[in-house]
Design a protein around this motif. Sequence first.
Motif, PDB file in Angstrom:
ATOM      1  N   SER A  24      -5.237   4.487 -10.388  1.00  0.00           N
ATOM      2  CA  SER A  24      -5.087   4.281 -11.842  1.00  0.00           C
ATOM      3  C   SER A  24      -3.986   3.229 -12.159  1.00  0.00           C
ATOM      4  O   SER A  24      -3.406   2.615 -11.294  1.00  0.00           O
ATOM      5  CB  SER A  24      -4.486   5.768 -12.267  1.00  0.00           C
ATOM      6  N   HIS A  25      -3.979   2.884 -13.399  1.00  0.00           N
ATOM      7  CA  HIS A  25      -2.927   1.996 -13.720  1.00  0.00           C
ATOM      8  C   HIS A  25      -1.701   2.206 -13.162  1.00  0.00           C
ATOM      9  O   HIS A  25      -0.767   1.355 -12.794  1.00  0.00           O
ATOM     10  CB  HIS A  25      -2.913   1.496 -15.288  1.00  0.00           C
ATOM     11  N   LEU A  31       2.683   0.536  -6.779  1.00  0.00           N
ATOM     12  CA  LEU A  31       2.377  -0.093  -5.615  1.00  0.00           C
ATOM     13  C   LEU A  31       2.695  -1.552  -5.908  1.00  0.00           C
ATOM     14  O   LEU A  31       3.743  -2.035  -5.185  1.00  0.00           O
ATOM     15  CB  LEU A  31       0.767  -0.439  -5.411  1.00  0.00           C
ATOM     16  N   HIS A  32       2.510  -2.309  -6.909  1.00  0.00           N
ATOM     17  CA  HIS A  32       3.255  -3.228  -7.406  1.00  0.00           C
ATOM     18  C   HIS A  32       4.909  -3.427  -7.324  1.00  0.00           C
ATOM     19  O   HIS A  32       5.386  -4.144  -6.645  1.00  0.00           O
ATOM     20  CB  HIS A  32       2.911  -3.725  -8.712  1.00  0.00           C
ATOM     21  N   ASP A  33       5.561  -2.298  -7.866  1.00  0.00           N
ATOM     22  CA  ASP A  33       6.939  -2.022  -7.801  1.00  0.00           C
ATOM     23  C   ASP A  33       7.278  -1.903  -6.262  1.00  0.00           C
ATOM     24  O   ASP A  33       8.348  -2.800  -5.957  1.00  0.00           O
ATOM     25  CB  ASP A  33       7.299  -1.017  -8.683  1.00  0.00           C
ATOM     26  N   TYR A  34       6.536  -1.174  -5.574  1.00  0.00           N
ATOM     27  CA  TYR A  34       6.987  -0.918  -4.155  1.00  0.00           C
ATOM     28  C   TYR A  34       6.901  -2.143  -3.360  1.00  0.00           C
ATOM     29  O   TYR A  34       7.916  -2.472  -2.533  1.00  0.00           O
ATOM     30  CB  TYR A  34       6.041   0.066  -3.530  1.00  0.00           C
ATOM     31  N   VAL A  35       5.657  -3.048  -3.563  1.00  0.00           N
ATOM     32  CA  VAL A  35       5.605  -4.268  -2.504  1.00  0.00           C
ATOM     33  C   VAL A  35       6.673  -5.286  -3.188  1.00  0.00           C
ATOM     34  O   VAL A  35       7.224  -5.734  -2.331  1.00  0.00           O
ATOM     35  CB  VAL A  35       4.044  -4.763  -2.890  1.00  0.00           C
ATOM     36  N   HIS A  36       7.057  -5.257  -4.223  1.00  0.00           N
ATOM     37  CA  HIS A  36       7.774  -6.259  -4.785  1.00  0.00           C
ATOM     38  C   HIS A  36       9.430  -6.093  -4.522  1.00  0.00           C
ATOM     39  O   HIS A  36      10.121  -6.953  -4.665  1.00  0.00           O
ATOM     40  CB  HIS A  36       7.482  -6.854  -6.364  1.00  0.00           C
TER      41      HIS A  36
END
Length: 108
Positions: A24-25, A31-36
Amino acid sequence: LPKRFVEMLHDTKAIPDCNVNQLSHAQIDALHDYVHNWQIKPNGTEGYRTAEVTLGGVDTDELSSKTFEAKKSPGLYFIGEVTDVTGWLGGYNFQYAWSCGFAAGQYC
């Protein structure tokens, strides 16, 4: 992303067990926040025995950028890994050593 990194993301439940197109968005944003915001926490070193690059050496501010001659000692040249220059792995240090060696050789 590298396979081992994706496996770690999966093992730590940072990503759900599904295909990417099923996220989902909100999951993509998470995931974006986790990786960055992910921080690497080294757990040790193998020491100088396997070191690829070490820091330190002759300060490049003390050398001519054209000839690699010491500013305070004319006729004395420093090149390659003896200078305080650190490049990425993959041949950059070799290229620097060859290039500054060639440049200094033109003036010796």
